[in-house]
Design a protein around this motif. Structure first.
Motif, PDB file in Angstrom:
ATOM      1  N   ARG A  65     -33.440 -38.898 -56.412  1.00 47.51           N
ATOM      2  CA  ARG A  65     -34.437 -38.408 -57.365  1.00 47.51           C
ATOM      3  C   ARG A  65     -33.936 -37.115 -58.001  1.00 47.51           C
ATOM      4  O   ARG A  65     -34.200 -36.025 -57.505  1.00 47.51           O
ATOM      5  CB  ARG A  65     -35.773 -38.165 -56.648  1.00 47.51           C
ATOM      6  N   ALA A  66     -33.204 -37.233 -59.075  1.00 46.95           N
ATOM      7  CA  ALA A  66     -32.700 -36.059 -59.784  1.00 46.95           C
ATOM      8  C   ALA A  66     -32.548 -36.417 -61.251  1.00 46.95           C
ATOM      9  O   ALA A  66     -32.676 -37.585 -61.637  1.00 46.95           O
ATOM     10  CB  ALA A  66     -31.381 -35.583 -59.178  1.00 46.95           C
TER      11      ALA A  66
ATOM     12  N   LEU B 264     -39.239 -26.867 -61.145  1.00 47.03           N
ATOM     13  CA  LEU B 264     -38.981 -28.248 -60.756  1.00 47.03           C
ATOM     14  C   LEU B 264     -37.482 -28.463 -60.739  1.00 47.03           C
ATOM     15  O   LEU B 264     -36.823 -28.415 -61.789  1.00 47.03           O
ATOM     16  CB  LEU B 264     -39.640 -29.223 -61.734  1.00 47.03           C
ATOM     17  N   ALA B 265     -36.917 -28.669 -59.552  1.00 44.30           N
ATOM     18  CA  ALA B 265     -35.469 -28.836 -59.432  1.00 44.30           C
ATOM     19  C   ALA B 265     -35.137 -29.377 -58.056  1.00 44.30           C
ATOM     20  O   ALA B 265     -35.817 -29.061 -57.073  1.00 44.30           O
ATOM     21  CB  ALA B 265     -34.748 -27.502 -59.649  1.00 44.30           C
ATOM     22  N   ALA B 266     -34.092 -30.183 -57.989  1.00 43.92           N
ATOM     23  CA  ALA B 266     -33.610 -30.670 -56.698  1.00 43.92           C
ATOM     24  C   ALA B 266     -33.151 -29.490 -55.849  1.00 43.92           C
ATOM     25  O   ALA B 266     -32.624 -28.501 -56.370  1.00 43.92           O
ATOM     26  CB  ALA B 266     -32.459 -31.651 -56.907  1.00 43.92           C
ATOM     27  N   LEU B 267     -33.364 -29.595 -54.542  1.00 46.19           N
ATOM     28  CA  LEU B 267     -32.984 -28.522 -53.623  1.00 46.19           C
ATOM     29  C   LEU B 267     -31.499 -28.655 -53.285  1.00 46.19           C
ATOM     30  O   LEU B 267     -31.110 -29.212 -52.261  1.00 46.19           O
ATOM     31  CB  LEU B 267     -33.852 -28.581 -52.358  1.00 46.19           C
TER      32      LEU B 267
ATOM     33  N   VAL C  27     -49.495 -13.476 -57.238  1.00 45.30           N
ATOM     34  CA  VAL C  27     -48.562 -14.435 -57.831  1.00 45.30           C
ATOM     35  C   VAL C  27     -48.246 -15.540 -56.826  1.00 45.30           C
ATOM     36  O   VAL C  27     -48.074 -15.288 -55.636  1.00 45.30           O
ATOM     37  CB  VAL C  27     -47.262 -13.727 -58.268  1.00 45.30           C
ATOM     38  N   ARG C  28     -48.148 -16.782 -57.325  1.00 49.98           N
ATOM     39  CA  ARG C  28     -47.717 -17.926 -56.508  1.00 49.98           C
ATOM     40  C   ARG C  28     -46.489 -18.550 -57.163  1.00 49.98           C
ATOM     41  O   ARG C  28     -46.456 -18.756 -58.383  1.00 49.98           O
ATOM     42  CB  ARG C  28     -48.816 -18.984 -56.393  1.00 49.98           C
ATOM     43  N   LEU C  29     -45.497 -18.851 -56.335  1.00 49.42           N
ATOM     44  CA  LEU C  29     -44.284 -19.533 -56.785  1.00 49.42           C
ATOM     45  C   LEU C  29     -44.304 -20.936 -56.194  1.00 49.42           C
ATOM     46  O   LEU C  29     -44.398 -21.106 -54.971  1.00 49.42           O
ATOM     47  CB  LEU C  29     -43.045 -18.763 -56.311  1.00 49.42           C
ATOM     48  N   VAL C  30     -44.207 -21.939 -57.050  1.00 45.84           N
ATOM     49  CA  VAL C  30     -44.307 -23.331 -56.617  1.00 45.84           C
ATOM     50  C   VAL C  30     -42.985 -24.039 -56.888  1.00 45.84           C
ATOM     51  O   VAL C  30     -42.508 -24.070 -58.032  1.00 45.84           O
ATOM     52  CB  VAL C  30     -45.451 -24.060 -57.361  1.00 45.84           C
ATOM     53  N   PHE C  31     -42.389 -24.610 -55.828  1.00 43.61           N
ATOM     54  CA  PHE C  31     -41.181 -25.419 -55.955  1.00 43.61           C
ATOM     55  C   PHE C  31     -41.564 -26.890 -55.827  1.00 43.61           C
ATOM     56  O   PHE C  31     -42.197 -27.291 -54.836  1.00 43.61           O
ATOM     57  CB  PHE C  31     -40.182 -25.106 -54.844  1.00 43.61           C
ATOM     58  N   ALA C  32     -41.174 -27.707 -56.786  1.00 46.99           N
ATOM     59  CA  ALA C  32     -41.329 -29.158 -56.675  1.00 46.99           C
ATOM     60  C   ALA C  32     -39.943 -29.776 -56.761  1.00 46.99           C
ATOM     61  O   ALA C  32     -39.196 -29.502 -57.699  1.00 46.99           O
ATOM     62  CB  ALA C  32     -42.223 -29.695 -57.782  1.00 46.99           C
ATOM     63  N   GLY C  33     -39.610 -30.585 -55.773  1.00 48.02           N
ATOM     64  CA  GLY C  33     -38.287 -31.192 -55.712  1.00 48.02           C
ATOM     65  C   GLY C  33     -37.840 -31.275 -54.274  1.00 48.02           C
ATOM     66  O   GLY C  33     -38.374 -30.577 -53.400  1.00 48.02           O
TER      67      GLY C  33
ATOM     68  N   LEU D 203     -43.296 -28.078 -52.283  1.00 45.69           N
ATOM     69  CA  LEU D 203     -44.041 -29.331 -52.364  1.00 45.69           C
ATOM     70  C   LEU D 203     -43.215 -30.571 -52.069  1.00 45.69           C
ATOM     71  O   LEU D 203     -43.779 -31.644 -51.842  1.00 45.69           O
ATOM     72  CB  LEU D 203     -44.661 -29.473 -53.759  1.00 45.69           C
ATOM     73  N   GLY D 204     -41.877 -30.458 -52.109  1.00 46.74           N
ATOM     74  CA  GLY D 204     -41.060 -31.657 -51.981  1.00 46.74           C
ATOM     75  C   GLY D 204     -41.106 -32.473 -53.259  1.00 46.74           C
ATOM     76  O   GLY D 204     -41.533 -32.002 -54.314  1.00 46.74           O
ATOM     77  N   TYR D 205     -40.664 -33.733 -53.159  1.00 49.84           N
ATOM     78  CA  TYR D 205     -40.653 -34.590 -54.339  1.00 49.84           C
ATOM     79  C   TYR D 205     -42.079 -34.941 -54.736  1.00 49.84           C
ATOM     80  O   TYR D 205     -42.923 -35.254 -53.896  1.00 49.84           O
ATOM     81  CB  TYR D 205     -39.876 -35.877 -54.059  1.00 49.84           C
TER      82      TYR D 205
END
Length: 388
Positions: free
Chosen positions: A12-13, A208-211, A234-240, A264-266
């Motif tokens: 998933r990239a 939003l980016a692959a880890l 402030v909130r920083l959200v990682f999706a990926g 959050l993961g994928y």
């Protein structure tokens, strides 16, 4: 036509999604499409995005340089291509681009095309650059045409003498624009951000980016820890997702950012995560033209990112986003802070982000244009082979 796409990984990239959507369009147009991939694969993801395309595994095709494995992969892919007898082989990603083109040429495939999502010789040390350039120039001699995701990638190939006597095209990496333009935040946004009912809505930064290392999640966490603690709202959200997930989780805990950083993961609803954000960021050190940045703009979100080849095609500094020199973390965080502190400026930039002309990044245009390039190159490739 019988078309074989070859990828190092089918996960998933961005490059995988680009390839799958292209393949889906080709299947819909009545072509026989095969997705040949290395051992890293999520078959259900591929089947969801490209129903009707067949999956073929090349177990020796791996991401890291390995002379023994790479030699085996050339032979494996060559044998598979000899059985399939495709009209077109279209390679993607750095390793599959090298191995796949050698295999396709030795199998006598009429048309060999390489899709440039990223160039391995950019953003690396001198020794690595020399090795990658030598390999890319060798593979270019077996390539009938290049399809780049951005003008920046095409320009870098010409600048570094890669395939200068071959045909080069730019086909933007397409996606469903309407999906991002009209999205709403997820219904559980409060739970995602860790706030209770009645609490004020925090300022949300999404990425939003692959880890994986080149996206630099770990660097971002270390560089921004002080900034985040200074502004607890402030909130920083990682999706990926990706193989660095455990390290990213550990860094969040080590830096004491559990309450402010959500991993959050994928997600199969990236448009909803973007809709939840006030601004979006991208911290990759090397990239083609990031699909996520295009999605941010389609959703009307200002973006802060480090400079990348070709990014000026979509991001105008100070208008719909801020483009910061690579590795200048101080300026990066300063720009984030400016947007957080000024709702008026943020709103103005959001309007210009939403107005960014992105029609060329439509997924249907991508599939149709790619097929047109095959049809243009095939007679030329067959004639060249007959004259050899």
């Amino acid at each position: 036509m019988k078309i074989v796409h070859i990828l190092t990984r089918l996960l998933r990239a961005g490059s995988e999604e680009n390839t799958l959507l292209t393949a889906a369009g080709q299947v819909a147009a009545g072509h026989d499409v095969v997705l040949m991939h290395g051992r890293d694969v999520l078959p259900e993801f591929a089947r969801d995005l490209a129903p009707g395309a067949r999956l073929v595994t090349a177990p020796s095709l791996v991401r890291n340089l390995s002379p023994i494995q790479d030699s085996r992969a050339v032979l494996e892919i060559r044998r598979s291509l000899a059985k399939i007898r495709p009209d077109v082989v279209h390679t993607h990603q750095s390793k599959a681009g090298i191995v796949g083109r050698f295999a396709a040429a030795s199998a006598g495939v009429p048309l060999v095309v390489h899709g440039v999502h990223i160039l391995p010789f950019l953003g690396v040390g001198p020794a690595q650059k020399a090795v990658y350039l030598r390999l890319e120039r060798a593979a270019a001699r077996m390539t009938d045409g290049f399809i780049h995701v951005s003008e920046g990638m095409r320009g870098a190939c010409h600048e570094h003498g890669v395939g200068t006597d071959r045909a080069h095209y730019v086909v933007p990496s397409g996606f469903d624009l309407s999906r991002f333009r009209n999205a709403e935040p997820p219904s559980d946004w409060r739970q995602i951000l860790g706030i209770a009912p009645g609490d004020p809505q925090p300022f949300v930064i999404a990425m939003l980016a692959a880890l994986e290392p080149r996206k630099r999640h770990l660097d971002l966490l270390r560089q921004s820890a002080g900034f985040l603690k200074q502004f607890p709202q402030v909130r920083l959200v990682f999706a990926g997702d990706g193989h660095l997930r455990a390290e990213v989780e550990a860094a969040i805990k080590e830096l004491g950012l559990d309450q402010q950083v959500a991993l959050l993961g994928y997600r199969n609803d990236p448009e909803r995560i973007i809709a939840m954000a006030d601004i979006c960021i991208h911290t990759a050190e090397r990239e083609g033209l990031p699909r996520s940045v295009l999605q941010y703009l389609a959703a009307g979100r200002p973006v802060v990112l480090f400079d990348l080849p070709g990014i000026e095609e979509v991001v105008t500094h100070g208008e719909n986003g801020f483009v910061v020199p690579q590795n200048d973390w101080g300026s990066f965080l300063e720009r984030v802070g400016q947007l957080a502190a000024s709702p008026e400026r943020r709103a103005a930039m959001a309007g210009k982000a939403r107005a960014t002309r992105l029609e060329r990044w439509d997924e249907k245009f991508m599939a149709e244009r790619t097929l047109a390039i095959y049809e243009e190159l095939l007679p030329r490739a067959v004639f060249s082979e007959a004259s050899a």
